[in-house]
Design a protein around this motif. Structure first.
Motif, PDB file in Angstrom:
ATOM      1  N   ALA A 132       0.615  -1.318   0.474  1.00 28.33           N
ATOM      2  CA  ALA A 132      -0.107  -0.014   0.127  1.00 28.33           C
ATOM      3  C   ALA A 132       1.152   1.818  -0.185  1.00 28.33           C
ATOM      4  O   ALA A 132       0.086   2.703  -0.798  1.00 28.33           O
ATOM      5  CB  ALA A 132      -0.860   0.112   1.268  1.00 28.33           C
ATOM      6  N   ASN A 133       2.249   0.795   0.517  1.00 26.56           N
ATOM      7  CA  ASN A 133       3.252   1.855   0.464  1.00 26.56           C
ATOM      8  C   ASN A 133       4.227   2.078  -0.627  1.00 26.56           C
ATOM      9  O   ASN A 133       5.299   1.451   0.777  1.00 26.56           O
ATOM     10  CB  ASN A 133       3.328   3.152   1.943  1.00 26.56           C
ATOM     11  CG  ASN A 133       4.093   3.987   1.367  1.00 26.56           C
ATOM     12  OD1 ASN A 133       4.293   4.291   0.611  1.00 26.56           O
ATOM     13  ND2 ASN A 133       4.822   4.887   2.735  1.00 26.56           N
ATOM     14  N   GLN A 134       4.318   1.528  -2.009  1.00 30.50           N
ATOM     15  CA  GLN A 134       4.961   0.765  -2.584  1.00 30.50           C
ATOM     16  C   GLN A 134       5.994   1.193  -2.575  1.00 30.50           C
ATOM     17  O   GLN A 134       7.898   0.187  -2.626  1.00 30.50           O
ATOM     18  CB  GLN A 134       4.354   0.448  -3.686  1.00 30.50           C
ATOM     19  CG  GLN A 134       4.420   1.464  -4.494  1.00 30.50           C
ATOM     20  CD  GLN A 134       3.471   1.190  -5.448  1.00 30.50           C
ATOM     21  OE1 GLN A 134       2.309   1.648  -5.619  1.00 30.50           O
ATOM     22  NE2 GLN A 134       4.190   1.415  -7.326  1.00 30.50           N
ATOM     23  N   ASP A 135       6.216   2.486  -2.350  1.00 28.33           N
ATOM     24  CA  ASP A 135       7.820   3.232  -2.229  1.00 28.33           C
ATOM     25  C   ASP A 135       8.399   2.537  -0.497  1.00 28.33           C
ATOM     26  O   ASP A 135      10.186   2.879  -1.013  1.00 28.33           O
ATOM     27  CB  ASP A 135       7.936   4.408  -1.970  1.00 28.33           C
ATOM     28  CG  ASP A 135       7.706   4.569  -3.357  1.00 28.33           C
ATOM     29  OD1 ASP A 135       7.272   4.602  -5.000  1.00 28.33           O
ATOM     30  OD2 ASP A 135       7.230   6.048  -3.050  1.00 28.33           O
ATOM     31  N   THR A 136       8.105   2.369  -0.132  1.00 29.51           N
ATOM     32  CA  THR A 136       8.828   1.426   0.982  1.00 29.51           C
ATOM     33  C   THR A 136       9.303   0.199   0.778  1.00 29.51           C
ATOM     34  O   THR A 136      10.394  -0.146   1.894  1.00 29.51           O
ATOM     35  CB  THR A 136       7.818   1.353   2.364  1.00 29.51           C
ATOM     36  OG1 THR A 136       6.505   0.597   2.271  1.00 29.51           O
ATOM     37  CG2 THR A 136       7.208   3.262   2.210  1.00 29.51           C
ATOM     38  N   VAL A 137       9.482  -0.426   0.252  1.00 27.94           N
ATOM     39  CA  VAL A 137       9.728  -1.833   0.108  1.00 27.94           C
ATOM     40  C   VAL A 137      10.058  -1.787  -2.117  1.00 27.94           C
ATOM     41  O   VAL A 137      10.530  -3.097  -2.738  1.00 27.94           O
ATOM     42  CB  VAL A 137       8.691  -2.902  -0.334  1.00 27.94           C
ATOM     43  CG1 VAL A 137       8.352  -3.080   0.996  1.00 27.94           C
ATOM     44  CG2 VAL A 137       7.557  -2.122  -0.702  1.00 27.94           C
ATOM     45  N   ARG A 138      11.576  -0.548  -1.678  1.00 30.54           N
ATOM     46  CA  ARG A 138      12.382  -1.078  -2.801  1.00 30.54           C
ATOM     47  C   ARG A 138      12.712  -1.580  -3.092  1.00 30.54           C
ATOM     48  O   ARG A 138      14.142  -1.829  -2.140  1.00 30.54           O
ATOM     49  CB  ARG A 138      11.902   1.032  -3.683  1.00 30.54           C
ATOM     50  CG  ARG A 138      11.355   1.996  -3.816  1.00 30.54           C
ATOM     51  CD  ARG A 138      10.900   1.209  -4.928  1.00 30.54           C
ATOM     52  NE  ARG A 138      12.021   1.718  -6.202  1.00 30.54           N
ATOM     53  CZ  ARG A 138      11.853   3.459  -7.300  1.00 30.54           C
ATOM     54  NH1 ARG A 138      11.143   4.199  -6.605  1.00 30.54           N
ATOM     55  NH2 ARG A 138      13.013   3.764  -8.021  1.00 30.54           N
ATOM     56  N   THR A 139      13.350  -1.936  -4.230  1.00 32.57           N
ATOM     57  CA  THR A 139      14.557  -3.195  -4.565  1.00 32.57           C
ATOM     58  C   THR A 139      15.633  -2.805  -5.575  1.00 32.57           C
ATOM     59  O   THR A 139      15.826  -1.816  -6.189  1.00 32.57           O
ATOM     60  CB  THR A 139      14.018  -4.594  -5.110  1.00 32.57           C
ATOM     61  OG1 THR A 139      14.865  -5.464  -5.360  1.00 32.57           O
ATOM     62  CG2 THR A 139      13.493  -4.605  -6.720  1.00 32.57           C
ATOM     63  N   ALA A 140      17.094  -3.391  -5.079  1.00 30.05           N
ATOM     64  CA  ALA A 140      18.037  -2.494  -5.854  1.00 30.05           C
ATOM     65  C   ALA A 140      18.651  -4.590  -5.855  1.00 30.05           C
ATOM     66  O   ALA A 140      19.783  -4.571  -6.335  1.00 30.05           O
ATOM     67  CB  ALA A 140      19.458  -2.092  -5.175  1.00 30.05           C
ATOM     68  N   ALA A 141      18.088  -5.489  -5.953  1.00 28.23           N
ATOM     69  CA  ALA A 141      18.445  -6.857  -5.954  1.00 28.23           C
ATOM     70  C   ALA A 141      18.909  -7.138  -7.454  1.00 28.23           C
ATOM     71  O   ALA A 141      18.324  -6.310  -8.548  1.00 28.23           O
ATOM     72  CB  ALA A 141      17.144  -7.660  -5.965  1.00 28.23           C
ATOM     73  N   PRO A 142      20.238  -7.630  -7.756  1.00 31.40           N
ATOM     74  CA  PRO A 142      20.931  -7.652  -8.546  1.00 31.40           C
ATOM     75  C   PRO A 142      19.546  -8.520 -10.328  1.00 31.40           C
ATOM     76  O   PRO A 142      18.836  -9.296  -9.582  1.00 31.40           O
ATOM     77  CB  PRO A 142      21.370  -9.094  -8.350  1.00 31.40           C
ATOM     78  CG  PRO A 142      22.220  -9.123  -7.129  1.00 31.40           C
ATOM     79  CD  PRO A 142      20.791  -8.794  -6.593  1.00 31.40           C
ATOM     80  N   LEU A 143      19.188  -7.998 -11.112  1.00 29.07           N
ATOM     81  CA  LEU A 143      18.748  -8.448 -12.095  1.00 29.07           C
ATOM     82  C   LEU A 143      17.060  -7.154 -11.636  1.00 29.07           C
ATOM     83  O   LEU A 143      16.584  -7.895 -13.114  1.00 29.07           O
ATOM     84  CB  LEU A 143      18.405  -9.475 -12.797  1.00 29.07           C
ATOM     85  CG  LEU A 143      20.037 -10.414 -12.854  1.00 29.07           C
ATOM     86  CD1 LEU A 143      19.273 -12.182 -12.925  1.00 29.07           C
ATOM     87  CD2 LEU A 143      20.723  -9.946 -14.301  1.00 29.07           C
ATOM     88  N   SER A 144      17.426  -6.690 -10.670  1.00 31.20           N
ATOM     89  CA  SER A 144      15.875  -6.468 -10.421  1.00 31.20           C
ATOM     90  C   SER A 144      15.416  -5.427 -11.408  1.00 31.20           C
ATOM     91  O   SER A 144      14.126  -4.788 -12.215  1.00 31.20           O
ATOM     92  CB  SER A 144      15.186  -6.097  -9.414  1.00 31.20           C
ATOM     93  OG  SER A 144      16.555  -5.197  -8.523  1.00 31.20           O
ATOM     94  N   ALA A 145      15.988  -4.648 -12.450  1.00 27.53           N
ATOM     95  CA  ALA A 145      16.040  -3.096 -13.046  1.00 27.53           C
ATOM     96  C   ALA A 145      15.302  -3.449 -14.488  1.00 27.53           C
ATOM     97  O   ALA A 145      14.673  -2.637 -14.346  1.00 27.53           O
ATOM     98  CB  ALA A 145      17.571  -2.559 -13.153  1.00 27.53           C
ATOM     99  N   TRP A 146      15.301  -5.048 -14.602  1.00 28.10           N
ATOM    100  CA  TRP A 146      14.691  -5.199 -16.058  1.00 28.10           C
ATOM    101  C   TRP A 146      13.525  -6.550 -15.966  1.00 28.10           C
ATOM    102  O   TRP A 146      13.635  -6.949 -14.790  1.00 28.10           O
ATOM    103  CB  TRP A 146      16.522  -5.428 -16.323  1.00 28.10           C
ATOM    104  CG  TRP A 146      16.661  -5.382 -17.180  1.00 28.10           C
ATOM    105  CD1 TRP A 146      17.536  -4.320 -17.052  1.00 28.10           C
ATOM    106  CD2 TRP A 146      15.971  -4.118 -18.771  1.00 28.10           C
ATOM    107  NE1 TRP A 146      18.081  -3.755 -18.331  1.00 28.10           N
ATOM    108  CE2 TRP A 146      17.335  -3.392 -19.076  1.00 28.10           C
ATOM    109  CE3 TRP A 146      15.441  -4.572 -20.293  1.00 28.10           C
ATOM    110  CZ2 TRP A 146      18.064  -2.625 -20.380  1.00 28.10           C
ATOM    111  CZ3 TRP A 146      15.187  -3.712 -21.026  1.00 28.10           C
ATOM    112  CH2 TRP A 146      16.519  -2.723 -21.214  1.00 28.10           C
TER     113      TRP A 146
END
Length: 526
Positions: free
Chosen positions: A183-197
Motif C-alpha cells: 500500500a506504500n510501495q516506495d517503502t519496499v523498493r529493491t536493488a536486487a541483482p537483475l531487478s531493473a529489467w
C-alpha cells in the motif's frame, strides 16, 4: 471449507414465454404478433484495465523479500531470527526451519476470470485478494490483483516436516502483512541483482524492429515477472508459441557445472547447449554476478535464454548481455498497486462479474423497467426487452433465495447471480416457448408431471453437453389455455466459492422452486 475445486450440481432459470396474441382469453390461445422492436438500453460502462507497462515497472521495483515479514507471523512460530531468501529478482521464500511449511511470494503471476470466480474473495489490509487451496489442503494460495490479469502471489506449501495443519492461515497472514507494505510501495523498493529489467522488456528490446511480428507473455509456470515467453503473433496479438524464453533466477554459476560448453559472448562465459527437455531448441545460460541471496546454493544471478536453435540463442544472448549493462527507459509507474475491496478488477460491467462464464457484450447489469398492469402487455413487452424478466422475478427470487441475488441480462433472459457464486437463477420472458419445448431433449432426465398454482406442468433435469452442469427445470403454461406460452423455472447450485468438494445435501434449494414460481404466476400471470 476453503478451496478452489468447485463441482456444480444444481442451477435456476425462469422462462416466461408466450406465442400469439395481444389479449389473454381464458382457455383460448394467444394469436396476435407479440414481437415489437427490441428495446435498446444504454450500455453499462466496462471498467478499464491499468496500463500494462506501468504495472510491470511498478512490480520491477518491489523487493519481494521485504513482503515476507516474520514479525507478522509471530503467533505462528516465526521469529526475527528467521530470514527470507531470494529465489530470483522478484521471488522470495521463508520457512521456520528446513522441511517445515514454506511461504513464497512471486510478483507478476497471471490470473483469469475462471480463477477469480472460483476463489474465495478476501479483504486483507483494506485491499482485494483471492484465496484458493488444493483438495488436500497442502497448498494454499492468496492472489493479490495489481491489474485485471496480473497478481502478486503469496503461497503456503506443506513441508515434509510440517508443524502446522493450516496452510491458509499461514498464506493469509503473510499476504496481509505484505499487502500493508505494498500500500506504500516506495517503502519496499529493491536493488536486487537483475531487478531493473523484467524478461518481457528484455525480449521486446532484443527483437526491436521485429516487434510487429512477435508478442511476449509472462512465463506460464512459476517465475512471475522473472520469466517471459515470446513467439510470432496470432491475429489477436498473442504469441502462437514460445519460440523464445528468457528466465531470471538465482542459482549456482552455470560455468561451474560439469560438461559445460562455454562460449565467450561479450564479457560473459555462456554455457550454450541443446535443450534437454521436451520443449526443444537451444539454451544459453550465464551468470551476471553474485545474487546476494541468503540461501547458500543460490549464489549467482543467472540468465537463461531459450531459442529455436543455438545460432539464434547466441545472437539473442549477446543482445541481452549488452542490454543488462544499461538502464531501461523510464516510464510511468502504477500507483496504487492494490485494488480497494469494492474496486472492479475485471473488464466486466457490474454484477456480470458474478456470471460463471462471460464474453464481451454477453451480459448487461439490469436496467430497471416499469411493468404494465395487464399480463398480455407484460408478455408483449418481454419479447422486446429481457429486463422484463428481471422485473418479473426480482421480488420472488430475492424472497426465496436471498437479498444478495443480483439481476443481469443476456440476449433473451434475466439471470440472478450472487457474490458467493453458490446459486444462479435465470428468468426469461419470451414469446416462442411452451412447457414441453425442452422436455423431450436427449439430455433430459427425471421427467415427471407437477401442478403449480393450479396449472399442470413438468419438472425435469437437463444436463448441458458442453459443461456437464445440470439445470433442474420446472415448466408450466403462462396462461390457462393451450398456446398461451410457458413459465419455466430451473435451479443451478454450486459449492460456495473458495470451497472444495461437492455440494452439501442440506444446502440444496430445489424445494424453493415451486413457491417462487407460484408467486410469479399469481402476481403477473393470473
Amino acid at each position: 471449507m476453503r478451496g478452489s475445486s468447485r463441482v456444480g450440481l444444481l442451477g435456476v432459470a425462469v422462462i416466461i414465454a408466450a406465442a400469439g396474441c395481444g389479449t389473454i382469453t381464458p382457455g383460448a390461445p394467444l394469436t396476435q404478433d407479440l414481437s415489437p422492436p427490441r428495446v435498446v438500453h444504454p450500455k453499462a460502462e466496462v471498467p478499464k484495465d491499468r496500463d500494462e507497462r506501468a504495472v510491470m515497472v511498478a512490480l520491477r521495483q518491489v523487493d519481494a523479500c521485504a513482503l515476507l515479514d516474520p514479525a507478522a507471523a509471530g503467533s505462528l512460530g516465526f521469529t526475527s531470527k528467521v530470514k527470507p531468501w531470494a529465489q530470483g529478482p522478484h521471488r522470495c521464500m521463508i520457512t521456520k526451519k528446513k522441511g517445515d511449511d514454506e511461504v513464497t511470494v512471486r510478483a507478476g503471476d497471471k490470473i483469469d476470470h475462471a480463477r477469480k470466480y472460483d476463489d474465495a474473495l478476501l479483504t486483507l489490509s483494506g485491499a482485494k485478494a483471492y484465496r484458493n487451496t488444493d483438495a488436500t489442503g497442502d497448498v494454499c494460495t492468496v492472489n493479490v490483483p495489481v491489474s485485471f490479469d496480473v497478481v502478486v502471489e503469496f503461497q503456503a506449501r506443506k513441508g515434509s516436516k510440517s508443524t502446522s495443519d493450516d496452510r491458509c492461515t499461514l498464506a493469509e497472514t503473510f499476504a496481509a502483512a505484505g499487502m500493508a507494505k505494498l500500500a506504500n510501495q516506495d517503502t519496499v523498493r529493491t536493488a536486487a541483482p537483475l531487478s531493473a529489467w523484467d524478461p518481457c522488456a528484455l525480449l521486446n528490446a532484443t527483437f526491436g524492429t521485429e516487434l510487429d511480428r512477435f508478442a511476449s507473455r509472462l512465463d506460464s509456470r512459476s517465475y512471475g515477472i522473472d520469466g517471459c515467453q515470446s513467439g510470432r503473433k496470432r491475429t489477436d496479438g498473442s504469441p502462437a508459441s514460445a519460440e523464445y524464453e528468457l528466465l531470471l533466477h538465482y542459482q549456482s554459476d552455470p560455468a561451474a557445472a560439469p560438461d559445460v560448453k562455454i562460449k565467450a559472448i561479450g564479457d560473459r562465459h555462456v554455457d550454450v547447449r541443446d535443450a534437454s527437455d521436451a520443449s526443444g531448441g537451444c539454451v544459453a545460460k550465464w551468470s551476471a554476478g553474485p545474487s546476494g541471496s541468503q540461501y547458500p546454493n543460490l549464489t549467482d544471478a543467472v540468465i537463461e535464454m531459450r531459442a529455436p536453435d543455438c545460432a539464434k540463442a547466441e545472437t539473442s544472448a549477446a543482445t541481452v548481455v549488452e542490454l543488462l549493462k544499461t538502464t531501461p527507459q523510464p516510464g510511468p509507474v502504477q500507483r496504487p498497486l492494490l485494488y480497494k475491496a469494492e474496486e472492479p478488477d475485471e473488464a466486466i460491467p457490474g454484477a456480470c462479474v458474478h456470471m460463471r462464464t462471460y464474453g464481451p457484450g454477453s451480459c448487461e447489469p439490469y436496467h430497471e423497467v416499469t411493468l404494465p398492469a395487464e399480463a398480455k402487455d407484460v408478455l408483449k413487452m418481454s419479447t422486446a426487452d429481457p429486463n422484463v424478466g428481471c422485473a418479473v422475478g426480482l421480488e420472488a427470487v430475492r424472497r426465496h433465495f436471498g437479498p444478495r441475488m443480483l439481476p443481469v441480462t443476456g440476449a433473451r433472459s434475466c439471470q440472478f447471480v450472487e457474490p458467493e457464486h453458490a446459486v444462479e437463477v435465470e428468468v426469461t420472458v419470451s414469446a416462442d416457448s411452451d412447457p414441453n419445448r425442452d422436455a423431450g431433449a436427449p439430455e433430459v432426465t427425471n421427467r415427471r408431471a407437477v401442478t403449480v398454482a393450479g396449472r399442470p406442468g413438468l419438472l425435469f433435469d437437463q444436463r448441458s453437453p458442453a459443461t456437464g452442469i445440470v439445470d433442474h427445470r420446472l415448466s408450466v403454461s403462462a396462461g390457462p389455455g393451450p398456446g398461451s406460452g410457458a413459465v419455466q423455472v430451473s435451479l443451478r447450485q454450486f459449492p460456495q466459492r473458495g470451497s472444495v468438494g461437492d455440494l452439501d445435501v442440506e444446502t440444496r434449494k430445489l424445494h424453493l422452486l415451486e413457491p417462487m414460481l407460484a408467486e410469479i404466476l399469481t402476481k403477473y400471470f393470473a
